[in-house]
Write a protein that holds these residues in place. Structure first.
Motif, PDB file in Angstrom:
ATOM      1  N   ASP A   1      17.067  35.807  26.027  1.00 31.97           N
ATOM      2  CA  ASP A   1      15.837  35.058  25.869  1.00 31.97           C
ATOM      3  C   ASP A   1      15.927  34.124  24.679  1.00 31.97           C
ATOM      4  O   ASP A   1      16.518  34.437  23.652  1.00 31.97           O
ATOM      5  CB  ASP A   1      14.662  36.019  25.652  1.00 31.97           C
ATOM      6  N   THR A   2      15.327  32.935  24.824  1.00 26.69           N
ATOM      7  CA  THR A   2      15.235  32.005  23.717  1.00 26.69           C
ATOM      8  C   THR A   2      14.179  32.518  22.750  1.00 26.69           C
ATOM      9  O   THR A   2      13.124  32.987  23.155  1.00 26.69           O
ATOM     10  CB  THR A   2      14.840  30.607  24.232  1.00 26.69           C
ATOM     11  N   SER A   3      14.449  32.450  21.462  1.00 28.24           N
ATOM     12  CA  SER A   3      13.494  32.924  20.467  1.00 28.24           C
ATOM     13  C   SER A   3      12.278  32.010  20.416  1.00 28.24           C
ATOM     14  O   SER A   3      12.395  30.784  20.420  1.00 28.24           O
ATOM     15  CB  SER A   3      14.160  32.971  19.086  1.00 28.24           C
TER      16      SER A   3
ATOM     17  N   SER B   1       8.721  34.342  13.636  1.00 25.15           N
ATOM     18  CA  SER B   1       9.277  34.657  14.947  1.00 25.15           C
ATOM     19  C   SER B   1       8.318  35.556  15.724  1.00 25.15           C
ATOM     20  O   SER B   1       7.755  36.501  15.172  1.00 25.15           O
ATOM     21  CB  SER B   1      10.630  35.356  14.770  1.00 25.15           C
TER      22      SER B   1
ATOM     23  N   ASN C   1      10.030  39.719  20.552  1.00 23.53           N
ATOM     24  CA  ASN C   1      10.429  39.716  21.953  1.00 23.53           C
ATOM     25  C   ASN C   1      10.128  41.091  22.548  1.00 23.53           C
ATOM     26  O   ASN C   1      10.610  42.107  22.030  1.00 23.53           O
ATOM     27  CB  ASN C   1      11.924  39.403  22.052  1.00 23.53           C
TER      28      ASN C   1
ATOM     29  N   SER D   1      13.947  44.643  25.726  1.00 19.85           N
ATOM     30  CA  SER D   1      15.022  45.329  25.015  1.00 19.85           C
ATOM     31  C   SER D   1      16.179  45.594  25.959  1.00 19.85           C
ATOM     32  O   SER D   1      16.016  45.583  27.181  1.00 19.85           O
ATOM     33  CB  SER D   1      14.532  46.673  24.451  1.00 19.85           C
TER      34      SER D   1
ATOM     35  N   ARG E   1      17.784  44.077  30.132  1.00 25.23           N
ATOM     36  CA  ARG E   1      16.558  43.326  29.824  1.00 25.23           C
ATOM     37  C   ARG E   1      15.377  44.019  30.495  1.00 25.23           C
ATOM     38  O   ARG E   1      15.101  43.812  31.668  1.00 25.23           O
ATOM     39  CB  ARG E   1      16.685  41.894  30.322  1.00 25.23           C
TER      40      ARG E   1
ATOM     41  N   TYR F   1       4.467  37.035  27.335  1.00 23.50           N
ATOM     42  CA  TYR F   1       5.626  36.408  26.696  1.00 23.50           C
ATOM     43  C   TYR F   1       6.350  35.496  27.680  1.00 23.50           C
ATOM     44  O   TYR F   1       6.758  34.380  27.336  1.00 23.50           O
ATOM     45  CB  TYR F   1       6.571  37.492  26.179  1.00 23.50           C
TER      46      TYR F   1
ATOM     47  N   CYS G   1       6.875  31.476  27.413  1.00 22.23           N
ATOM     48  CA  CYS G   1       8.182  30.814  27.494  1.00 22.23           C
ATOM     49  C   CYS G   1       8.187  29.723  28.561  1.00 22.23           C
ATOM     50  O   CYS G   1       8.758  28.642  28.358  1.00 22.23           O
ATOM     51  CB  CYS G   1       9.276  31.841  27.792  1.00 22.23           C
TER      52      CYS G   1
END
Length: 224
Positions: A2-4, A42, A45, A48, A104, A189, A193
């Motif tokens: 994933d992009t932060s 940040s 996320n 995990s 993920r 989330y 995104c």
């Protein structure tokens, strides 16, 4: 991977993005020399790598796609990790022991780090439980409503609680207390995104302003 996601606060707005812009997309003011409270932070996320979270309950979309996206349309699959990150999960073919494929997912840690006695017995409990004929497809058929991956994981959790002389958890209580809040965060989330990917930024009123307007909102609904 994933992009932060980064959050900045400016103009009484929260600005979400994948990179720190030179100027505020809301007012055009330069971010150089910005105040400490306007520094980027940040966004945690919610996903995990389940293979790196021992003694945990895992949730992931049932389809083994590359992205394993929580799109709200996919059926969900659940599993339990042992102390080495091997994921035990129940399917129509019986109990699977997987060393990959859960990189993920949403994780619910089940054991406190200082519970050494339980951690030392965890793998033995899990293996013995998984080997019971209740999960043998030759003895009991998989049923999407009553005998599925979720009943496998929750039954195991309740067996461990019983071994610890603790009361069990109903499906509703476990779902609403431990699972749904994390699923909501994951869903929000992903929506965040997608919004940033399409528009470069996602801009909303800052929490201070929103909290005055909606004082009854709970923590989960304020994830972003």
């Amino acid at each position: 991977m994933d992009t932060s996601v980064i959050k900045l606060s400016h103009c009484e707005k929260d600005i979400f993005c994948f990179f720190v812009p030179d100027q505020c997309p809301e007012c055009g003011m330069s971010f150089s020399g910005k105040r400490l409270e306007e520094a980027p932070v940040s966004v945690p996320n919610p996903f995990s790598n389940g293979h790196k979270v021992p003694c945990a309950f895992l949730v992931a979309p049932a389809e083994h796609t590359v992205l394993r996206d929580f799109d709200g349309q996919s059926d969900l699959h659940t599993g339990i990790t042992n102390t080495n990150g091997i994921v035990y999960n129940y399917t129509r073919a019986g109990v699977q022991r997987e060393t990959e494929g859960w990189e993920r997912c949403v994780c619910v840690p089940l054991v406190q780090p200082d519970m050494f006695s339980l951690i030392n017995q965890w793998d033995q409990y899990l293996e013995k439980f998984s080997s019971h004929q209740m999960w043998d497809p030759l003895c009991h058929s998989f049923d999407e409503e009553t005998h599925n991956c979720y009943s496998f994981t929750l039954t195991f959790i309740n067996c461990v609680l019983a071994a610890q002389s603790k009361p069990g958890l109903s499906k509703d209580r476990f779902t609403h207390t431990f699972v749904l809040p994390r699923i909501r965060r994951a869903s929000k989330y992903m929506m965040l995104c997608r919004e940033i990917s399409q528009n470069h930024f996602h801009i909303v009123d800052s929490p201070k302003r929103s909290s005055r307007e909606s004082p009854s909102e709970d923590e989960d609904s304020k994830a972003f």
